[in-house]
Design an enzyme around this catalytic site. Structure first.
Site, PDB file in Angstrom:
ATOM      1  N   GLY A   1     -35.594  -1.669  53.380  1.00  0.00           N
ATOM      2  CA  GLY A   1     -34.720  -1.301  52.256  1.00  0.00           C
ATOM      3  C   GLY A   1     -33.245  -1.203  52.627  1.00  0.00           C
ATOM      4  O   GLY A   1     -32.384  -1.264  51.758  1.00  0.00           O
TER       5      GLY A   1
ATOM      6  N   ASP B   1     -37.528  -6.897  50.943  1.00  0.00           N
ATOM      7  CA  ASP B   1     -38.378  -5.974  51.699  1.00  0.00           C
ATOM      8  C   ASP B   1     -39.815  -6.485  51.630  1.00  0.00           C
ATOM      9  O   ASP B   1     -40.057  -7.633  51.222  1.00  0.00           O
ATOM     10  CB  ASP B   1     -38.204  -4.518  51.217  1.00  0.00           C
ATOM     11  CG  ASP B   1     -38.726  -4.284  49.807  1.00  0.00           C
ATOM     12  OD1 ASP B   1     -39.354  -5.191  49.225  1.00  0.00           O
ATOM     13  OD2 ASP B   1     -38.513  -3.179  49.275  1.00  0.00           O
ATOM     14  N   PHE B   2     -40.778  -5.673  52.019  1.00  0.00           N
ATOM     15  CA  PHE B   2     -42.165  -6.148  52.077  1.00  0.00           C
ATOM     16  C   PHE B   2     -42.977  -5.753  50.849  1.00  0.00           C
ATOM     17  O   PHE B   2     -43.742  -6.535  50.317  1.00  0.00           O
ATOM     18  CB  PHE B   2     -42.851  -5.602  53.345  1.00  0.00           C
ATOM     19  CG  PHE B   2     -42.255  -6.174  54.597  1.00  0.00           C
ATOM     20  CD1 PHE B   2     -42.742  -7.346  55.144  1.00  0.00           C
ATOM     21  CD2 PHE B   2     -41.175  -5.555  55.209  1.00  0.00           C
ATOM     22  CE1 PHE B   2     -42.175  -7.898  56.280  1.00  0.00           C
ATOM     23  CE2 PHE B   2     -40.599  -6.101  56.350  1.00  0.00           C
ATOM     24  CZ  PHE B   2     -41.098  -7.269  56.884  1.00  0.00           C
TER      25      PHE B   2
ATOM     26  N   GLN C   1     -37.271  -0.723  61.926  1.00  0.00           N
ATOM     27  CA  GLN C   1     -38.469  -1.575  61.857  1.00  0.00           C
ATOM     28  C   GLN C   1     -38.055  -3.020  61.598  1.00  0.00           C
ATOM     29  O   GLN C   1     -38.881  -3.916  61.593  1.00  0.00           O
ATOM     30  CB  GLN C   1     -39.371  -1.123  60.700  1.00  0.00           C
ATOM     31  CG  GLN C   1     -39.971   0.249  60.899  1.00  0.00           C
ATOM     32  CD  GLN C   1     -40.586   0.770  59.615  1.00  0.00           C
ATOM     33  OE1 GLN C   1     -41.787   0.716  59.420  1.00  0.00           O
ATOM     34  NE2 GLN C   1     -39.773   1.281  58.727  1.00  0.00           N
TER      35      GLN C   1
HETATM   36  P1  OAD Z   1     -41.392  -1.748  52.723  1.00  0.00           P
HETATM   37  O1  OAD Z   1     -41.188  -2.959  51.914  1.00  0.00           O
HETATM   38  O2  OAD Z   1     -42.779  -1.264  52.920  1.00  0.00           O
HETATM   39  O3  OAD Z   1     -40.565  -0.540  52.110  1.00  0.00           O
HETATM   40  C1  OAD Z   1     -39.223  -0.661  51.750  1.00  0.00           C
HETATM   41  C2  OAD Z   1     -38.805   0.596  51.008  1.00  0.00           C
HETATM   42  O4  OAD Z   1     -37.428   0.507  50.750  1.00  0.00           O
HETATM   43  C3  OAD Z   1     -39.508   0.789  49.678  1.00  0.00           C
HETATM   44  O5  OAD Z   1     -39.903   2.140  49.560  1.00  0.00           O
HETATM   45  C4  OAD Z   1     -38.432   0.428  48.640  1.00  0.00           C
HETATM   46  O6  OAD Z   1     -38.554   1.204  47.461  1.00  0.00           O
HETATM   47  C5  OAD Z   1     -37.185   0.785  49.389  1.00  0.00           C
HETATM   48  N1  OAD Z   1     -35.992   0.007  49.033  1.00  0.00           N
HETATM   49  C6  OAD Z   1     -35.873  -1.321  48.766  1.00  0.00           C
HETATM   50  N2  OAD Z   1     -34.584  -1.671  48.583  1.00  0.00           N
HETATM   51  C7  OAD Z   1     -33.866  -0.544  48.734  1.00  0.00           C
HETATM   52  C8  OAD Z   1     -32.466  -0.223  48.680  1.00  0.00           C
HETATM   53  N3  OAD Z   1     -31.524  -1.143  48.436  1.00  0.00           N
HETATM   54  N4  OAD Z   1     -32.108   1.055  48.895  1.00  0.00           N
HETATM   55  C9  OAD Z   1     -33.039   2.027  49.124  1.00  0.00           C
HETATM   56  N5  OAD Z   1     -34.347   1.795  49.199  1.00  0.00           N
HETATM   57  C10 OAD Z   1     -34.762   0.529  49.015  1.00  0.00           C
HETATM   58  O7  OAD Z   1     -40.663  -2.006  54.125  1.00  0.00           O
HETATM   59  P2  OAD Z   1     -40.826  -1.188  55.475  1.00  0.00           P
HETATM   60  O8  OAD Z   1     -41.094   0.239  55.229  1.00  0.00           O
HETATM   61  O9  OAD Z   1     -39.677  -1.557  56.324  1.00  0.00           O
HETATM   62  O10 OAD Z   1     -43.900  -4.895  59.761  1.00  0.00           O
HETATM   63  O11 OAD Z   1     -42.134  -1.874  56.065  1.00  0.00           O
HETATM   64  C11 OAD Z   1     -42.601  -1.520  57.324  1.00  0.00           C
HETATM   65  C12 OAD Z   1     -43.236  -2.678  58.030  1.00  0.00           C
HETATM   66  O12 OAD Z   1     -44.192  -3.303  57.176  1.00  0.00           O
HETATM   67  C13 OAD Z   1     -42.288  -3.800  58.372  1.00  0.00           C
HETATM   68  O13 OAD Z   1     -41.575  -3.578  59.559  1.00  0.00           O
HETATM   69  C14 OAD Z   1     -43.216  -4.978  58.500  1.00  0.00           C
HETATM   70  C15 OAD Z   1     -44.152  -4.728  57.357  1.00  0.00           C
HETATM   71  O14 OAD Z   1     -45.443  -5.170  57.531  1.00  0.00           O
HETATM   72  C16 OAD Z   1     -44.287  -6.039  60.340  1.00  0.00           C
HETATM   73  O15 OAD Z   1     -44.159  -7.101  59.838  1.00  0.00           O
HETATM   74  C17 OAD Z   1     -44.895  -5.889  61.668  1.00  0.00           C
END
Ligand code: OAD
Length: 375
Positions: free
Chosen positions: A91, A100-101, A173
Protein backbone atom coordinates in the site's frame (compact mmCIF):
# COMPACT_ATOMS: atom_id res chain seq x y z
CA UNK A 1 5.04 -14.09 23.18
CA UNK A 2 7.78 -15.86 21.30
CA UNK A 3 6.40 -17.36 18.14
CA UNK A 4 7.26 -20.85 16.99
CA UNK A 5 6.97 -19.76 13.36
CA UNK A 6 9.50 -17.01 13.74
CA UNK A 7 11.85 -19.19 15.72
CA UNK A 8 11.88 -21.72 12.90
CA UNK A 9 12.39 -19.00 10.32
CA UNK A 10 15.25 -17.54 12.31
CA UNK A 11 16.92 -20.91 12.34
CA UNK A 12 16.38 -21.46 8.67
CA UNK A 13 16.86 -17.96 7.37
CA UNK A 14 19.08 -17.86 4.32
CA UNK A 15 20.99 -14.71 3.54
CA UNK A 16 21.29 -15.33 -0.15
CA UNK A 17 17.64 -16.05 -0.72
CA UNK A 18 18.62 -18.99 -2.90
CA UNK A 19 16.33 -21.94 -2.30
CA UNK A 20 17.98 -25.31 -2.13
CA UNK A 21 15.64 -28.29 -2.04
CA UNK A 22 16.63 -28.73 1.62
CA UNK A 23 15.64 -25.16 2.46
CA UNK A 24 12.30 -25.47 0.74
CA UNK A 25 11.31 -28.15 3.27
CA UNK A 26 11.69 -25.73 6.19
CA UNK A 27 8.66 -23.71 7.30
CA UNK A 28 8.82 -20.25 5.82
CA UNK A 29 6.61 -17.53 4.40
CA UNK A 30 3.00 -18.22 5.29
CA UNK A 31 -0.33 -16.57 4.55
CA UNK A 32 -2.84 -16.39 7.39
CA UNK A 33 -6.13 -18.10 6.62
CA UNK A 34 -9.09 -18.40 8.96
CA UNK A 35 -11.19 -20.91 7.00
CA UNK A 36 -9.65 -24.13 8.32
CA UNK A 37 -10.51 -23.60 11.99
CA UNK A 38 -11.46 -26.94 13.54
CA UNK A 39 -13.42 -27.55 16.74
CA UNK A 40 -10.28 -28.16 18.75
CA UNK A 41 -8.73 -25.09 17.20
CA UNK A 42 -11.77 -23.07 18.26
CA UNK A 43 -11.34 -24.42 21.78
CA UNK A 44 -7.70 -23.37 21.73
CA UNK A 45 -8.76 -19.96 20.46
CA UNK A 46 -11.18 -19.54 23.36
CA UNK A 47 -8.52 -20.59 25.84
CA UNK A 48 -6.14 -18.10 24.33
CA UNK A 49 -8.71 -15.31 24.30
CA UNK A 50 -9.25 -16.03 28.01
CA UNK A 51 -5.54 -15.72 28.62
CA UNK A 52 -5.52 -12.42 26.74
CA UNK A 53 -8.25 -11.10 29.04
CA UNK A 54 -6.12 -11.86 32.08
CA UNK A 55 -3.25 -9.99 30.47
CA UNK A 56 -5.46 -6.93 29.99
CA UNK A 57 -5.76 -6.39 33.75
CA UNK A 58 -2.02 -5.91 33.98
CA UNK A 59 -1.70 -3.14 31.39
CA UNK A 60 1.16 -0.69 32.05
CA UNK A 61 0.59 3.10 32.06
CA UNK A 62 0.37 4.79 28.66
CA UNK A 63 3.41 6.51 27.19
CA UNK A 64 1.08 8.83 25.24
CA UNK A 65 -0.58 11.93 26.71
CA UNK A 66 -3.56 10.99 24.50
CA UNK A 67 -4.13 7.82 22.48
CA UNK A 68 -4.71 9.80 19.29
CA UNK A 69 -2.87 10.72 16.09
CA UNK A 70 -1.96 14.07 17.71
CA UNK A 71 -0.79 12.23 20.83
CA UNK A 72 1.51 10.11 18.65
CA UNK A 73 2.94 13.28 17.03
CA UNK A 74 3.68 14.87 20.44
CA UNK A 75 5.26 11.60 21.55
CA UNK A 76 7.55 11.53 18.46
CA UNK A 77 8.75 15.03 19.31
CA UNK A 78 9.45 14.08 22.94
CA UNK A 79 12.66 12.61 24.35
CA UNK A 80 10.80 9.40 25.14
CA UNK A 81 10.67 8.52 21.45
CA UNK A 82 14.17 8.02 20.06
CA UNK A 83 13.88 4.72 18.18
CA UNK A 84 11.12 4.31 15.61
CA UNK A 85 10.58 1.13 13.63
CA UNK A 86 8.51 1.30 10.46
CA UNK A 87 6.84 -1.66 8.73
CA UNK A 88 5.50 -1.38 5.20
CA UNK A 89 3.57 -3.30 2.58
CA UNK A 90 2.38 -2.86 -0.98
CA UNK A 91 0.00 0.00 0.00
CA UNK A 92 2.92 2.42 0.33
CA UNK A 93 3.71 1.98 -3.37
CA UNK A 94 0.26 2.01 -5.00
CA UNK A 95 0.43 5.78 -5.57
CA UNK A 96 3.67 5.15 -7.51
CA UNK A 97 1.61 3.02 -9.92
CA UNK A 98 2.43 -0.42 -8.52
CA UNK A 99 -0.66 -2.51 -7.63
CA UNK A 100 -0.97 -4.11 -4.20
CA UNK A 101 -1.89 -7.79 -3.83
CA UNK A 102 -5.25 -8.06 -2.10
CA UNK A 103 -7.30 -4.90 -2.78
CA UNK A 104 -10.49 -6.18 -4.44
CA UNK A 105 -10.48 -5.43 -8.19
CA UNK A 106 -7.14 -3.66 -8.45
CA UNK A 107 -4.92 -6.03 -6.45
CA UNK A 108 -2.57 -8.35 -8.30
CA UNK A 109 -4.29 -11.51 -7.02
CA UNK A 110 -7.59 -10.45 -8.62
CA UNK A 111 -5.94 -10.08 -12.01
CA UNK A 112 -4.10 -13.31 -12.71
CA UNK A 113 -6.87 -15.26 -14.51
CA UNK A 114 -4.91 -15.47 -17.75
CA UNK A 115 -2.17 -17.50 -16.05
CA UNK A 116 -4.50 -20.45 -15.25
CA UNK A 117 -3.06 -20.85 -11.78
CA UNK A 118 -4.53 -23.28 -9.24
CA UNK A 119 -4.85 -20.22 -6.95
CA UNK A 120 -3.48 -16.66 -7.30
CA UNK A 121 -0.81 -17.09 -4.62
CA UNK A 122 0.64 -20.03 -6.60
CA UNK A 123 2.56 -17.56 -8.74
CA UNK A 124 4.74 -16.90 -5.66
CA UNK A 125 4.71 -20.46 -4.34
CA UNK A 126 8.08 -22.21 -4.46
CA UNK A 127 6.61 -25.71 -5.04
CA UNK A 128 4.51 -24.46 -7.95
CA UNK A 129 7.47 -22.48 -9.31
CA UNK A 130 9.62 -25.62 -9.40
CA UNK A 131 7.00 -27.32 -11.58
CA UNK A 132 6.02 -24.37 -13.71
CA UNK A 133 8.15 -21.20 -13.52
CA UNK A 134 6.71 -19.63 -16.67
CA UNK A 135 3.75 -17.70 -15.16
CA UNK A 136 6.09 -16.05 -12.66
CA UNK A 137 8.50 -14.94 -15.37
CA UNK A 138 5.68 -13.53 -17.49
CA UNK A 139 4.44 -11.57 -14.47
CA UNK A 140 8.01 -10.55 -13.66
CA UNK A 141 8.08 -8.15 -16.60
CA UNK A 142 5.20 -6.28 -14.92
CA UNK A 143 6.63 -6.44 -11.40
CA UNK A 144 10.20 -5.54 -12.27
CA UNK A 145 11.23 -2.25 -10.61
CA UNK A 146 11.83 -0.01 -13.61
CA UNK A 147 12.82 3.62 -13.48
CA UNK A 148 9.29 4.63 -14.39
CA UNK A 149 8.37 4.22 -10.71
CA UNK A 150 9.25 6.98 -8.27
CA UNK A 151 9.16 6.75 -4.46
CA UNK A 152 6.02 8.19 -2.90
CA UNK A 153 5.68 10.89 -0.20
CA UNK A 154 5.32 8.00 2.26
CA UNK A 155 8.71 6.60 1.22
CA UNK A 156 10.25 10.05 1.69
CA UNK A 157 8.60 10.39 5.12
CA UNK A 158 10.52 7.26 6.17
CA UNK A 159 13.70 8.84 4.80
CA UNK A 160 12.87 12.01 6.77
CA UNK A 161 12.57 9.96 9.98
CA UNK A 162 16.10 8.77 9.29
CA UNK A 163 17.34 12.32 8.63
CA UNK A 164 15.84 13.43 11.95
CA UNK A 165 17.75 10.66 13.74
CA UNK A 166 14.54 8.90 14.82
CA UNK A 167 14.53 5.83 12.55
CA UNK A 168 15.90 2.62 14.04
CA UNK A 169 14.89 0.20 11.25
CA UNK A 170 12.52 0.03 8.29
CA UNK A 171 11.06 -3.38 7.45
CA UNK A 172 9.48 -3.67 4.01
CA UNK A 173 7.64 -6.53 2.33
CA UNK A 174 8.01 -4.78 -1.02
CA UNK A 175 10.30 -5.93 -3.79
CA UNK A 176 10.03 -2.69 -5.76
CA UNK A 177 13.27 -1.30 -4.23
CA UNK A 178 11.73 2.19 -3.89
CA UNK A 179 13.22 2.59 -0.42
CA UNK A 180 16.68 2.27 -2.00
CA UNK A 181 15.80 5.03 -4.45
CA UNK A 182 15.20 7.41 -1.50
CA UNK A 183 18.75 6.57 -0.40
CA UNK A 184 17.67 5.03 2.88
CA UNK A 185 20.79 3.65 4.59
CA UNK A 186 21.38 0.00 3.93
CA UNK A 187 21.86 -0.78 7.62
CA UNK A 188 18.37 0.60 8.38
CA UNK A 189 16.63 -1.28 5.58
CA UNK A 190 15.30 -4.84 5.88
CA UNK A 191 13.83 -6.14 2.63
CA UNK A 192 11.98 -8.97 4.32
CA UNK A 193 10.61 -10.55 1.14
CA UNK A 194 13.84 -10.18 -0.75
CA UNK A 195 14.75 -8.13 -3.78
CA UNK A 196 15.40 -8.25 -7.51
CA UNK A 197 18.99 -7.13 -6.87
CA UNK A 198 20.41 -10.63 -7.24
CA UNK A 199 19.28 -14.06 -8.40
CA UNK A 200 20.35 -17.65 -7.78
CA UNK A 201 20.29 -20.84 -9.78
CA UNK A 202 17.75 -23.17 -8.18
CA UNK A 203 20.03 -26.16 -8.96
CA UNK A 204 23.66 -25.21 -8.36
CA UNK A 205 22.97 -21.99 -6.38
CA UNK A 206 25.28 -19.91 -8.60
CA UNK A 207 24.67 -16.19 -8.03
CA UNK A 208 23.68 -13.78 -10.79
CA UNK A 209 23.74 -9.98 -10.60
CA UNK A 210 21.00 -7.44 -11.18
CA UNK A 211 21.94 -6.59 -14.75
CA UNK A 212 22.08 -10.23 -15.87
CA UNK A 213 18.70 -10.94 -14.19
CA UNK A 214 17.10 -7.90 -15.77
CA UNK A 215 18.40 -8.69 -19.27
CA UNK A 216 17.18 -12.30 -18.97
CA UNK A 217 13.75 -11.31 -17.65
CA UNK A 218 13.23 -8.93 -20.57
CA UNK A 219 14.78 -11.17 -23.22
CA UNK A 220 12.89 -13.34 -25.70
CA UNK A 221 13.88 -16.46 -23.75
CA UNK A 222 10.97 -17.28 -21.48
CA UNK A 223 12.91 -18.55 -18.49
CA UNK A 224 16.38 -17.49 -17.23
CA UNK A 225 18.69 -20.52 -17.24
CA UNK A 226 21.99 -21.06 -15.45
CA UNK A 227 24.99 -20.62 -17.73
CA UNK A 228 27.34 -22.81 -15.67
CA UNK A 229 28.55 -25.84 -17.53
CA UNK A 230 26.09 -28.76 -17.54
CA UNK A 231 23.72 -27.04 -15.12
CA UNK A 232 20.95 -25.32 -17.07
CA UNK A 233 18.94 -24.84 -13.83
CA UNK A 234 16.26 -22.15 -13.60
CA UNK A 235 17.62 -18.90 -12.17
CA UNK A 236 15.17 -17.22 -9.80
CA UNK A 237 15.40 -13.62 -8.57
CA UNK A 238 16.04 -13.49 -4.82
CA UNK A 239 12.50 -12.56 -3.88
CA UNK A 240 11.03 -14.72 -1.14
CA UNK A 241 8.31 -17.14 -2.21
CA UNK A 242 5.71 -18.86 -0.05
CA UNK A 243 7.49 -21.86 1.45
CA UNK A 244 10.91 -20.17 1.48
CA UNK A 245 12.84 -18.75 4.39
CA UNK A 246 13.24 -15.03 4.90
CA UNK A 247 16.66 -13.38 4.53
CA UNK A 248 18.99 -13.61 7.53
CA UNK A 249 18.83 -9.83 7.90
CA UNK A 250 15.17 -10.16 8.90
CA UNK A 251 15.89 -12.35 11.93
CA UNK A 252 18.96 -10.27 12.79
CA UNK A 253 16.78 -7.15 13.11
CA UNK A 254 13.78 -8.60 14.96
CA UNK A 255 15.38 -7.38 18.19
CA UNK A 256 14.90 -3.80 16.93
CA UNK A 257 11.15 -4.26 17.26
CA UNK A 258 11.60 -5.45 20.84
CA UNK A 259 13.70 -2.34 21.53
CA UNK A 260 11.76 0.33 19.69
CA UNK A 261 9.85 3.28 21.23
CA UNK A 262 7.24 3.46 18.46
CA UNK A 263 6.05 1.14 15.69
CA UNK A 264 4.53 2.68 12.55
CA UNK A 265 2.80 0.19 10.23
CA UNK A 266 1.77 1.35 6.77
CA UNK A 267 0.03 -0.05 3.69
CA UNK A 268 -0.16 -3.70 4.62
CA UNK A 269 -3.00 -6.13 5.22
CA UNK A 270 -0.86 -7.93 7.83
CA UNK A 271 -1.79 -11.40 6.64
CA UNK A 272 1.60 -12.76 5.64
CA UNK A 273 3.77 -14.27 8.37
CA UNK A 274 6.28 -14.03 9.89
CA UNK A 275 6.31 -10.36 8.81
CA UNK A 276 2.86 -9.60 10.26
CA UNK A 277 3.84 -11.13 13.59
CA UNK A 278 6.38 -8.34 14.14
CA UNK A 279 3.56 -6.13 15.44
CA UNK A 280 3.31 -8.27 18.57
CA UNK A 281 7.04 -8.08 19.28
CA UNK A 282 7.11 -4.62 20.89
CA UNK A 283 7.04 -4.04 24.63
CA UNK A 284 3.45 -3.92 25.93
CA UNK A 285 3.43 -0.14 26.40
CA UNK A 286 5.01 0.82 23.06
CA UNK A 287 2.64 2.90 20.91
CA UNK A 288 1.69 1.50 17.49
CA UNK A 289 0.37 3.67 14.66
CA UNK A 290 -1.34 1.88 11.76
CA UNK A 291 -1.84 3.98 8.60
CA UNK A 292 -3.91 2.11 6.02
CA UNK A 293 -6.90 2.43 3.69
CA UNK A 294 -8.68 -0.42 5.43
CA UNK A 295 -8.58 -1.73 8.96
CA UNK A 296 -7.03 -5.16 9.10
CA UNK A 297 -9.33 -7.93 10.29
CA UNK A 298 -8.95 -8.78 13.92
CA UNK A 299 -6.25 -11.40 14.25
CA UNK A 300 -7.53 -14.94 14.64
CA UNK A 301 -6.57 -15.85 18.23
CA UNK A 302 -5.41 -19.32 17.14
CA UNK A 303 -3.12 -17.80 14.54
CA UNK A 304 -1.88 -15.41 17.20
CA UNK A 305 -1.19 -18.41 19.42
CA UNK A 306 0.71 -20.21 16.69
CA UNK A 307 2.35 -17.40 14.85
CA UNK A 308 2.64 -14.43 17.18
CA UNK A 309 -0.10 -12.41 15.56
CA UNK A 310 -0.19 -9.41 13.25
CA UNK A 311 -3.08 -7.05 13.61
CA UNK A 312 -3.48 -7.74 17.34
CA UNK A 313 -4.38 -4.10 17.82
CA UNK A 314 -6.44 -2.65 20.66
CA UNK A 315 -8.15 0.09 18.61
CA UNK A 316 -11.63 -0.79 19.83
CA UNK A 317 -10.76 -1.77 23.39
CA UNK A 318 -11.77 0.53 26.24
CA UNK A 319 -8.40 0.12 27.91
CA UNK A 320 -6.38 0.85 24.77
CA UNK A 321 -3.23 2.60 25.95
CA UNK A 322 -1.22 2.67 22.74
CA UNK A 323 -2.82 1.77 19.39
CA UNK A 324 -3.90 4.45 16.90
CA UNK A 325 -5.48 3.76 13.49
CA UNK A 326 -5.33 6.48 10.83
CA UNK A 327 -7.59 5.55 7.93
CA UNK A 328 -6.65 6.83 4.48
CA UNK A 329 -3.75 6.76 2.06
CA UNK A 330 -0.22 6.35 3.33
CA UNK A 331 0.79 9.55 1.54
CA UNK A 332 -1.96 11.60 3.20
CA UNK A 333 -1.31 9.99 6.59
CA UNK A 334 2.42 10.71 6.40
CA UNK A 335 1.84 14.28 5.24
CA UNK A 336 -0.68 14.86 8.08
CA UNK A 337 1.80 13.46 10.58
CA UNK A 338 4.65 15.52 9.13
CA UNK A 339 2.45 18.64 9.40
CA UNK A 340 1.80 17.94 13.10
CA UNK A 341 5.53 17.42 13.63
CA UNK A 342 6.34 20.74 11.94
CA UNK A 343 8.10 18.89 9.10
CA UNK A 344 5.31 19.30 6.53
CA UNK A 345 7.05 21.79 4.24
CA UNK A 346 10.34 19.92 4.47
CA UNK A 347 8.61 16.72 3.33
CA UNK A 348 6.94 18.46 0.37
CA UNK A 349 10.26 20.03 -0.64
CA UNK A 350 12.09 16.71 -0.38
CA UNK A 351 9.53 14.95 -2.61
CA UNK A 352 9.57 17.75 -5.19
CA UNK A 353 13.35 17.97 -5.38
CA UNK A 354 13.90 14.22 -5.47
CA UNK A 355 11.26 13.65 -8.16
CA UNK A 356 12.84 16.40 -10.27
CA UNK A 357 16.27 14.81 -9.77
CA UNK A 358 14.99 11.36 -10.81
CA UNK A 359 13.21 12.77 -13.88
CA UNK A 360 16.38 14.57 -14.93
CA UNK A 361 18.52 11.49 -14.39
CA UNK A 362 16.11 9.32 -16.39
CA UNK A 363 16.01 11.73 -19.31
CA UNK A 364 19.81 12.02 -19.36
CA UNK A 365 20.16 8.23 -19.34
CA UNK A 366 17.58 7.90 -22.11
CA UNK A 367 19.73 10.12 -24.28
CA UNK A 368 22.98 8.29 -23.53
CA UNK A 369 22.10 4.60 -22.97
CA UNK A 370 21.82 2.54 -26.17
CA UNK A 371 18.25 1.32 -26.79
CA UNK A 372 19.21 -2.35 -26.41
CA UNK A 373 20.21 -1.96 -22.75
CA UNK A 374 17.05 -0.12 -21.73
CA UNK A 375 14.39 -1.88 -19.66
P1 OAD B 1 -1.77 -6.45 0.48
O1 OAD B 1 -2.25 -6.23 -0.90
O2 OAD B 1 -2.15 -7.71 1.16
O3 OAD B 1 -2.26 -5.26 1.41
C1 OAD B 1 -2.12 -3.92 1.05
C2 OAD B 1 -2.87 -3.06 2.05
O4 OAD B 1 -2.63 -1.72 1.74
C3 OAD B 1 -4.38 -3.27 2.03
O5 OAD B 1 -4.85 -3.35 3.35
C4 OAD B 1 -4.91 -2.01 1.31
O6 OAD B 1 -6.17 -1.61 1.82
C5 OAD B 1 -3.85 -1.02 1.68
N1 OAD B 1 -3.64 0.06 0.70
C6 OAD B 1 -3.62 0.00 -0.66
N2 OAD B 1 -3.28 1.20 -1.19
C7 OAD B 1 -3.09 2.03 -0.16
C8 OAD B 1 -2.72 3.41 -0.03
N3 OAD B 1 -2.46 4.19 -1.08
N4 OAD B 1 -2.61 3.92 1.21
C9 OAD B 1 -2.89 3.16 2.32
N5 OAD B 1 -3.22 1.88 2.27
C10 OAD B 1 -3.32 1.31 1.05
O7 OAD B 1 -0.19 -6.25 0.45
P2 OAD B 1 0.87 -6.67 1.56
O8 OAD B 1 0.30 -6.57 2.92
O9 OAD B 1 2.11 -5.93 1.26
O10 OAD B 1 4.41 -11.56 -0.70
O11 OAD B 1 1.08 -8.20 1.19
C11 OAD B 1 2.02 -8.96 1.87
C12 OAD B 1 2.66 -9.99 0.98
O12 OAD B 1 1.65 -10.73 0.30
C13 OAD B 1 3.49 -9.42 -0.14
O13 OAD B 1 4.79 -9.08 0.25
C14 OAD B 1 3.49 -10.55 -1.14
C15 OAD B 1 2.07 -11.02 -1.04
O14 OAD B 1 1.86 -12.36 -1.27
C16 OAD B 1 5.00 -12.32 -1.63
O15 OAD B 1 4.76 -12.24 -2.78
C17 OAD B 1 6.00 -13.27 -1.11
Amino acid sequence: MASEGIKKDEAGASSDGGASSEESKKPGLLEQTTSSTSTSAEWLSKMFTGAMKLEKEEKPPSLLDAVTFEGIARYILSDKCKKIVTMAGAGISTSAGIPDFRSPGTGLYDNLQKYNLPNPQAVFDISYFRENPEPFFILCKQLYPTKAFKPTPCHYFIKLLEKKGKLLTHFTQNIDTLERVTDLSDEKLVEAHGTFNTGHCTQCLAEYGRDWMRDEIFSERKIPKCTKEECNGVVKPDIVFFGECLPKKFSQHIKDVNDCDLLIIMGTSLVVHPFASLTSRTRDDVPRLYINMTNTEKMDPLMALLGGGGGDFDFDNEDNIRDVFWQGTCDDGCQALADLLGWGEELKKLVKEEHARIDKQNSTEEKTVPTKAKV
